[in-house]
Design an enzyme around this catalytic site. Sequence first.
Site, PDB file in Angstrom:
ATOM      1  NE  ARG A  62     -28.425  28.309 -70.975  1.00 43.48           N
ATOM      2  CZ  ARG A  62     -28.331  29.636 -71.063  1.00 43.48           C
ATOM      3  NH1 ARG A  62     -27.679  30.186 -72.064  1.00 43.48           N
ATOM      4  NH2 ARG A  62     -28.861  30.420 -70.156  1.00 43.48           N
ATOM      5  CD  GLU A  99     -30.346  43.434 -63.536  1.00 45.43           C
ATOM      6  OE1 GLU A  99     -29.673  44.042 -62.687  1.00 45.43           O
ATOM      7  OE2 GLU A  99     -30.001  42.342 -64.015  1.00 45.43           O
TER       8      GLU A  99
END
Length: 177
Positions: A62, A99
């Site tokens: 994006r 993560e």
Amino acid sequence: MTELEFLDKSIRRIPDFPKPGILFYDITGVLVEPKAFSYCLDVMEEWCKAIKADAISGIESRGFLFAAPLAERLGLPFILIRKKGKLPGKTYTCKYALEYGTAEIEAHVDDIKKDQRVVVIDDLIATGGTLKASRSIFEQGGAKVVEFLGVVGLPFLKYKEVLEPTPVRTIIEYDSE
């Protein structure tokens, strides 16, 4: 309604995506609203003119949506930062923590010039991990990231601390999860 308010209304909030407890800020609503999209490009264009960058870089995927038209507006080279394995030829690579696990990004060696002043753009800046890795890639080529720009910033995730000393600017910020 101000342009910033219109931008805010254009950003969709998707609760529990990509997992429960996360509020996802979806910029695809900005892309279907030409006025909001143009506003983002106008703001970033003014910032980049003041920065006096030599090149614009975008983070897959994006970030490309904002960086490529901005580079064209400014008449500057556009340098892709892609996920590992997506670029042919010789690349600079950097691994960074996610993560759960790690990821790698890369850029073409031939696209990065020594002493080049680069602005790196992503749609949303959260933890800053991908942007920090992109800075490492440019440093490998002798270039300098002079600023990070984003449409949306999530300052509660402390990205500015992660990206110091490089300045970070976002058009709109959301201060809670």
